[in-house]
Design a protein around this motif. Sequence first.
Motif, short mmCIF file in Angstrom:
data_model
loop_
_atom_site.label_atom_id
_atom_site.label_comp_id
_atom_site.label_asym_id
_atom_site.label_seq_id
_atom_site.Cartn_x
_atom_site.Cartn_y
_atom_site.Cartn_z
N SER A 165 -2.81 3.64 -3.12
CA SER A 165 -2.42 2.95 -4.29
C SER A 165 -2.20 1.25 -3.49
CB SER A 165 -1.65 3.11 -5.30
OG SER A 165 -2.02 4.18 -5.58
N GLU A 187 -3.85 10.10 -1.83
CA GLU A 187 -4.39 8.91 -2.43
C GLU A 187 -3.57 7.61 -1.75
OE1 GLU A 187 -3.69 9.25 -6.60
OE2 GLU A 187 -1.61 8.19 -6.34
N GLN A 239 -7.22 1.90 -6.34
CA GLN A 239 -6.58 3.16 -6.12
C GLN A 239 -7.78 3.87 -5.20
OE1 GLN A 239 -4.73 5.00 -9.23
NE2 GLN A 239 -4.06 6.82 -8.04
N CYS A 266 0.93 -1.10 -0.07
CA CYS A 266 -0.01 -0.03 -0.03
C CYS A 266 0.88 1.15 0.05
CB CYS A 266 -0.92 -0.13 1.05
SG CYS A 266 -1.89 1.55 1.59
N TYR A 298 -1.03 -2.53 -4.37
CA TYR A 298 -0.20 -3.68 -5.37
C TYR A 298 -0.17 -4.84 -4.86
CZ TYR A 298 0.96 1.20 -7.05
OH TYR A 298 0.98 2.35 -7.58
N GLU A 300 2.45 -0.76 -12.25
CA GLU A 300 1.15 -0.39 -12.80
C GLU A 300 0.56 -1.74 -13.11
OE1 GLU A 300 -1.61 2.14 -13.08
OE2 GLU A 300 0.39 2.70 -12.54
N LYS A 360 -1.00 -3.25 -10.23
CA LYS A 360 -2.23 -2.49 -9.29
C LYS A 360 -3.19 -3.13 -9.16
CE LYS A 360 -2.04 2.01 -9.36
NZ LYS A 360 -2.39 3.45 -9.90
#
Length: 351
Positions: free
Chosen positions: A308, A306, A348, A245, A310, A342, A345
Motif C-alpha cells: 500500500s 500486498e 494498493q 510504502c 501513501y 486511508e 492512500k
Amino acid sequence: METMSWKLMKILTALKTQNFPFLKTHFKNMRLEQLETQWKRIDNKEIEDGFHSIRISPDSIPDLYIGFDRGGLRNLILSIPKPHSFRFKGVAKQNLSIDYFEESNHIVIKLISSVYSDLFNDLILSLYKRICYISNAEDYGNELIKAFYRWSGFFTDYTTNGLTDDVIKGLFGELTLLKELVKQSDSFSIDEVLESWKGPYDARNDFESDTKCTEVKTKEETKTEVRISSEFQLTLTPDKSLTLCIVSVSVNHEDGLTISEQIDSVKELISERNGEMGILINALLQKGLFGASLPLYGHLKFKPMEMSFYDCSADNFPKITTLNITSGIFEVSYNLRISQLEEFKISQIKL
C-alpha cells in the motif's frame, strides 16, 4: 601470476567444433540457471594441463568460454584472434585473478574461492551481455579487463556479525518493492531503478530518485501499525515527493521465500532486462547479503501479500519531522496506525 605454457588454443579450438544441443537456444537473454547447467556439463575430472571448458554460446561473436583448470577452479576464458594482442601483467586480488597468456592469446579470469561461485556467475552474465555482439577484439578484450576491475572488489572477504530477524524482514520488504519497480522498467530505465535503492546504504529513505523518495515499512499482515524510527524518515526532501510504502507479509508461510530466494528472483528480472547486476550486488554487500552468509537467514520465510502506498507530502499527514519537533527533542520514534492513513492512500497492489 604463475606462468603456464598451456595449450589453450588447441583445446578450445577443438571444443568450439563440438555439438552441444542445449546451446541451440537463443542466449542473448542467458539466465543464471542456464549458465549453471553449462558448468555441470563440463567434465571436471582431473586434468594435467589446460582446461576442461566449453564455449558459453554459439550466439556470441567473441570466443568466450567457461572452464575448470587442473586445480578444479572456475575460469572465464576469452580467446583473442590474432594479430590482436594485449600487454598487461597478471593481477591477483583476494579471491579473483586475471592473466594474459601470450602464447595462446587468451585472457583468463580465475575464481580463487568457490564461496563466490554465485557471484562469479553474476560477473560472467553481466560481461556476456556487454560483449556478446561486439566484433572488435580490442573492444571486447578491454571490456573484460574493465569488468575484472569493476567487480574484483565484490570478491573481498567481509566480516559480518549477522543481521537480526527484523532487519532481514525489512530488507525483504525493500526487495519486494524493488522487484515490482524492476518489473515495470525496461532496458533503458532498469539501471536507474537499481540505483534508486538506497536502503542498504542507511540513507534517510529507502528509495530515492530525482523527483521522488519512498520509505518502506514491512509488517506482518495481522499488524495494524508500523514503526517510524526517527524524525528524519518522513521529513520531506526539497523538490521531491515522499511516499510511504507499507509491505504486508505472511511470516513463515509454506509458500514463503527466504531472502536468498527473493534476491534470486530480483536477479532474474534484472538479467531479463539487461540491467547492470553490479549495482544490485554492491547494495547487497553493504549488508553482507552474499555467499556463505545467506544460509544464516534460511529459517526466515516471507510471503508478500500486498503493498500500500501513501502520500506523505500532504500537509496533514500524521508525522513527526525535523520541521515540527520542538527544539531539544531528538531521536524520536513512534508508531503510525494504518487505519488513520486511508485518506492519504495512493494505491494498493495485491501480491
